[in-house]
Design a protein around this motif. Structure first.
Motif, PDB file in Angstrom:
ATOM      1  N   ALA A  75      69.043  76.634 -11.851  1.00  0.00           N
ATOM      2  CA  ALA A  75      69.524  78.004 -12.278  1.00  0.00           C
ATOM      3  C   ALA A  75      68.623  79.093 -12.120  1.00  0.00           C
ATOM      4  O   ALA A  75      69.056  80.202 -11.767  1.00  0.00           O
ATOM      5  N   ARG A  76      67.223  78.828 -12.299  1.00  0.00           N
ATOM      6  CA  ARG A  76      66.117  79.892 -12.086  1.00  0.00           C
ATOM      7  C   ARG A  76      66.135  80.418 -10.561  1.00  0.00           C
ATOM      8  O   ARG A  76      65.916  81.635 -10.377  1.00  0.00           O
ATOM      9  N   GLN A  77      66.387  79.301  -9.669  1.00  0.00           N
ATOM     10  CA  GLN A  77      66.307  79.680  -8.341  1.00  0.00           C
ATOM     11  C   GLN A  77      67.579  80.851  -7.717  1.00  0.00           C
ATOM     12  O   GLN A  77      67.401  81.525  -7.229  1.00  0.00           O
ATOM     13  N   LEU A  78      68.720  80.636  -8.588  1.00  0.00           N
ATOM     14  CA  LEU A  78      70.003  81.183  -8.355  1.00  0.00           C
ATOM     15  C   LEU A  78      69.871  82.574  -9.314  1.00  0.00           C
ATOM     16  O   LEU A  78      70.408  83.495  -8.768  1.00  0.00           O
ATOM     17  N   PRO A  80      66.738  84.498 -10.587  1.00  0.00           N
ATOM     18  CA  PRO A  80      65.350  84.687 -10.797  1.00  0.00           C
ATOM     19  C   PRO A  80      65.123  85.640 -12.121  1.00  0.00           C
ATOM     20  O   PRO A  80      64.095  85.250 -12.623  1.00  0.00           O
ATOM     21  N   LYS A  81      65.938  86.582 -12.203  1.00  0.00           N
ATOM     22  CA  LYS A  81      65.561  87.473 -13.295  1.00  0.00           C
ATOM     23  C   LYS A  81      66.640  87.461 -14.541  1.00  0.00           C
ATOM     24  O   LYS A  81      66.551  88.223 -15.486  1.00  0.00           O
ATOM     25  N   GLY A  82      67.485  86.432 -14.422  1.00  0.00           N
ATOM     26  CA  GLY A  82      68.467  86.284 -15.566  1.00  0.00           C
ATOM     27  C   GLY A  82      67.850  85.587 -16.779  1.00  0.00           C
ATOM     28  O   GLY A  82      66.676  85.045 -16.523  1.00  0.00           O
ATOM     29  N   ILE A  83      68.521  85.543 -17.960  1.00  0.00           N
ATOM     30  CA  ILE A  83      68.123  84.908 -19.194  1.00  0.00           C
ATOM     31  C   ILE A  83      68.578  83.721 -19.214  1.00  0.00           C
ATOM     32  O   ILE A  83      70.039  83.255 -19.197  1.00  0.00           O
ATOM     33  N   ILE A  84      67.954  82.629 -19.024  1.00  0.00           N
ATOM     34  CA  ILE A  84      68.430  81.112 -19.169  1.00  0.00           C
ATOM     35  C   ILE A  84      67.906  80.279 -19.976  1.00  0.00           C
ATOM     36  O   ILE A  84      66.824  80.274 -20.576  1.00  0.00           O
TER      37      ILE A  84
END
Length: 356
Positions: A75-78, A80-84
């Motif tokens: 998820a972080r790879q896809l 990188p700047k979003g909130i997960i």
């Protein structure tokens, strides 16, 4: 109405929508990253997330921890700047280890319900991860926040208020749900009132997010006008191309009718809302004895459980619907097509911003 961002401490979501955590495997890395990339908050469900791992049957806990790491990294790879974030049920046996994994993998947020997450502040001590309890009443909010304050000198970063129209397990007695007297519209202002006293004391904003039965942009506006800072939505995100469930599962939502949706009593003792399919009808007639115990829930005894909830939910995500428990929100019957996450969020924002 111009939609405000949802601000949780130093996190800022451009769109005030949290995508609900849906297990087993319904909301994984594909769905969460898509929501995060559109400015919302993407949530991975931690419950039995390792169901695809080769050792899931033999070492469920290790499989779940490994899979959670994988999902968060993807998820972080896809995004990188979003909130997960991750949704972790208090009722699961590997709760502490799942929380620690979220910290190690630098998830932004943990949302925790299905019980009172009284130990959560202690588990995240020393990290920057945000924590949010799910509550279904002002009383629950008050108990949790007071306990956190007293034992851990900590207050929540966010509070999610889940009403009776949500899917999955519901924090109400069956009688309350059947009476129809409990309404999210009444609970949200009561929780905001409880939270306000702590905001004033600590001079810090604690956003309150409304969840359960929110379907349209105008629903979002209604709760924002009540004082909520955002909403959490699950059902709408199931019928998206990026949702991690099988196409059969998504089509079960698309093809459902209002009369297909019913309240059930789940093996964990909490009521739930699900599609009345072949599996539910069979389970109501006789016990479906588990062939394997995954030790997934603290309070489940395989000797007398009416069926294995893990197996029923894994069947659901894999599309084996005749042997599946298909959790749905009360508005699932309104879903008529599968769309892209981008288009869904655009639709919701446009609807909301056209409201006065």
């Amino acid at each position: 109405m111009r939609l405000p961002p949802l601000i949780i401490g130093d996190l800022k979501a451009k769109v005030p929508i949290i995508q609900g955590g849906m297990g087993v495997g319904i909301s994984g890395h594909r769905l969460s990253q898509a929501v995060a990339n559109e400015g919302g908050i993407g949530i991975i469900s931690g419950v039995q997330i390792g169901y695809r791992e080769p050792d899931f049957e033999t070492d469920t806990e290790a499989a779940n921890i490994r899979a959670l790491k994988k999902e968060l990294r993807k998820a972080r790879q896809l995004s990188p700047k979003g909130i997960i974030g991750v949704n972790i049920m208090v009722a699961v046996s590997d709760y502490d280890k799942m929380v620690k994994t979220c910290i190690e993998e630098k998830a932004d947020l943990i949302i925790s319900g299905a019980g009172l997450p009284l130990t959560l502040p202690k588990l995240v001590e020393g990290s920057n991860i945000k924590i949010a309890p799910i509550v279904s009443s002002a009383k629950a909010a008050s108990i949790i926040i007071r306990q956190w304050e007293k034992k851990h000198s900590r207050i929540p970063d966010l509070v999610v208020v889940e009403g009776p129209k949500a899917g999955g397990h519901l924090g109400f007695h069956l009688e309350q749900l059947q009476s129809g007297n409990e309404q999210l519209e009444n609970i949200v202002p009561e929780v905001i009132k409880v939270v306000k006293t702590f905001e004033e004391k600590y001079k810090r904003k604690i956003p309150v997010v409304a969840a359960g039965g929110i379907y349209t942009g105008s629903d979002i506006v209604k709760f924002l006008k009540m004082g909520a800072s955002g909403v959490q939505m699950g059902t709408r995100f199931v019928a998206t191309e990026e949702c991690d469930a099988s196409i059969n599962y998504k089509n079960a939502y698309v093809n459902s009718k209002k009369e297909d949706i019913k309240l059930i009593k789940s093996p964990v003792g909490l009521p739930g809302r699900a599609i009345n399919n072949k599996f539910i009808k069979t389970a109501e007639k006789h016990r479906i004895a588990p062939t394997k115990c995954y030790n997934c829930l603290k309070k489940c005894d395989p000797k007398d459980t009416p069926y294995c909830i893990s197996r029923a939910l894994i069947n659901a995500v894999e599309g084996n619907l005749d042997e599946a428990l298909i959790f749905v929100g009360s508005n699932a019957y309104r879903v008529d097509k599968i769309v892209k996450v981008k288009d869904l969020i655009n639709e919701l924002v446009t609807e909301a911003e056209s409201e006065n």
